[in-house]
Design an enzyme around this catalytic site. Sequence first.
Site, PDB file in Angstrom:
ATOM      1  N   ASP A   1       2.504  -4.516  -7.158  1.00 54.09           N
ATOM      2  CA  ASP A   1       1.468  -4.052  -5.948  1.00 54.09           C
ATOM      3  C   ASP A   1       1.283  -2.740  -6.610  1.00 54.09           C
ATOM      4  O   ASP A   1       0.639  -2.371  -6.968  1.00 54.09           O
ATOM      5  CB  ASP A   1       1.996  -4.310  -4.698  1.00 54.09           C
ATOM      6  CG  ASP A   1       1.558  -5.690  -4.041  1.00 54.09           C
ATOM      7  OD1 ASP A   1       1.169  -6.239  -4.445  1.00 54.09           O
ATOM      8  OD2 ASP A   1       2.012  -5.951  -2.597  1.00 54.09           O
ATOM      9  N   GLY A   2       2.536  -2.365  -7.292  1.00 54.00           N
ATOM     10  CA  GLY A   2       2.944  -0.621  -7.837  1.00 54.00           C
ATOM     11  C   GLY A   2       1.600  -0.666  -8.894  1.00 54.00           C
ATOM     12  O   GLY A   2       1.359   0.555  -8.912  1.00 54.00           O
TER      13      GLY A   2
ATOM     14  N   GLU B   1      -1.976   4.107   1.213  1.00 55.89           N
ATOM     15  CA  GLU B   1      -1.586   4.396   2.514  1.00 55.89           C
ATOM     16  C   GLU B   1      -1.612   6.202   2.503  1.00 55.89           C
ATOM     17  O   GLU B   1      -1.858   6.699   0.710  1.00 55.89           O
ATOM     18  CB  GLU B   1       0.111   4.047   3.399  1.00 55.89           C
ATOM     19  CG  GLU B   1       0.393   4.512   2.012  1.00 55.89           C
ATOM     20  CD  GLU B   1       1.764   3.768   1.843  1.00 55.89           C
ATOM     21  OE1 GLU B   1       2.002   3.350   0.387  1.00 55.89           O
ATOM     22  OE2 GLU B   1       1.159   2.501   1.667  1.00 55.89           O
TER      23      GLU B   1
ATOM     24  N   ASP C   1      10.512  11.928  10.196  1.00 60.03           N
ATOM     25  CA  ASP C   1      11.222  11.755   8.636  1.00 60.03           C
ATOM     26  C   ASP C   1       9.897  11.441   8.445  1.00 60.03           C
ATOM     27  O   ASP C   1       9.453  12.337   6.747  1.00 60.03           O
ATOM     28  CB  ASP C   1      11.869  10.936   8.565  1.00 60.03           C
ATOM     29  CG  ASP C   1      13.275  10.954   8.287  1.00 60.03           C
ATOM     30  OD1 ASP C   1      13.877  11.914   9.386  1.00 60.03           O
ATOM     31  OD2 ASP C   1      14.304   9.968   8.629  1.00 60.03           O
TER      32      ASP C   1
ATOM     33  N   GLY D   1       2.141  -3.037   3.517  1.00 61.57           N
ATOM     34  CA  GLY D   1       2.785  -2.545   2.700  1.00 61.57           C
ATOM     35  C   GLY D   1       4.380  -1.224   3.617  1.00 61.57           C
ATOM     36  O   GLY D   1       4.744  -2.283   4.136  1.00 61.57           O
ATOM     37  N   TYR D   2       4.366  -0.465   2.847  1.00 62.22           N
ATOM     38  CA  TYR D   2       5.504   1.068   3.505  1.00 62.22           C
ATOM     39  C   TYR D   2       5.577   0.492   5.124  1.00 62.22           C
ATOM     40  O   TYR D   2       6.542   1.136   5.969  1.00 62.22           O
ATOM     41  CB  TYR D   2       5.327   2.466   2.838  1.00 62.22           C
ATOM     42  CG  TYR D   2       6.457   3.743   2.995  1.00 62.22           C
ATOM     43  CD1 TYR D   2       7.218   3.486   3.778  1.00 62.22           C
ATOM     44  CD2 TYR D   2       5.173   4.183   3.688  1.00 62.22           C
ATOM     45  CE1 TYR D   2       8.147   3.935   4.001  1.00 62.22           C
ATOM     46  CE2 TYR D   2       6.250   6.063   3.493  1.00 62.22           C
ATOM     47  CZ  TYR D   2       7.936   5.517   4.123  1.00 62.22           C
ATOM     48  OH  TYR D   2       8.890   6.040   4.132  1.00 62.22           O
TER      49      TYR D   2
ATOM     50  N   ALA E   1      10.920   7.015  11.055  1.00 58.67           N
ATOM     51  CA  ALA E   1      12.042   7.565  12.082  1.00 58.67           C
ATOM     52  C   ALA E   1      12.022   7.882  13.327  1.00 58.67           C
ATOM     53  O   ALA E   1      12.179   9.508  12.449  1.00 58.67           O
ATOM     54  CB  ALA E   1      12.947   7.896  10.719  1.00 58.67           C
TER      55      ALA E   1
END
Length: 296
Positions: free
Chosen positions: A74-75, A148, A177, A189-190, A212
Amino acid sequence: MQVALYSRGFITEDIANIRLLLEELRRAEIEAVIYEPFYRTLQEHVFFEHQPVLFSSSEQLSENIDFLMSLGGDGTLLDTVCYVRDSNIPVIGINFGRLGFLASIGKEEIHALVQALQNRTYVVDRRALLHLDANIPLFGEVPYALNEFTIHKKDSSAMVKIHTYLNGEFLNTYWADGLIVATPTGSTGYSLSCGGPIVFPEAGNFIITPVAPHNLNVRPIIVPDDNIISFEVEGRSEQFLCTLDSRMETIDSTVQIAVKKEVFSINLLRLDDSNFLHTLRNKLLWGIDARNAIKL
């Protein structure tokens, strides 16, 4: 027909499949236009009867290019956004990586893919992009992303405060974070790894997901993609990270940033027997009960 081939590189196990792809394209009389750094590494492993046409920038992709194939995970496919830009060239993701939500065509489907290109029995999905605006130049000529946008603390510095606004109205201050704004495509994804929801690609939304968060009552939120989402960032560190997909810039608290829906979209090609539900079941192993596979 001309097909551009892009890849970051390959491992030894991929060589046989790359040779197969090039041979299938040759038999189908489809010309391969190859990303120059990829071609340089291929020369040691693949014999080319004739010197292929090469490209190394978006300007070198001619209007005669029908498709761009991404060979990797995907990257790798996310990199192609920088090359196709607003040209409407459909991107084909062949998964040489691991999970592969975007690069959804398996190595074992290479023959079927080339046949689909010949017979035009494929489906093209339009995927929304997000656009970044800032009061300083960021990300050159490609200030947009398919997956994103993120703001993140730098290195091991303390958490940051991200004041977030929707169309100028205060939404929340995230002590975290970092913060992710994902497209529906980027929801797997992320954002997903940080607890965000899965959103269907055609949904007209953005997903705001904290990374986080210090306040445990803060949760991901879905907002319509006609909103402009703006930010003010502060923290103990003087610098923060700002990313679009896999590209990164360093900013400070004086930088004003906002994201919105891009005015154009990107086209992703898939085989007609595959869709988003199929990808979810296949990649996330939905419907499979591992307990039934355990033998005592």
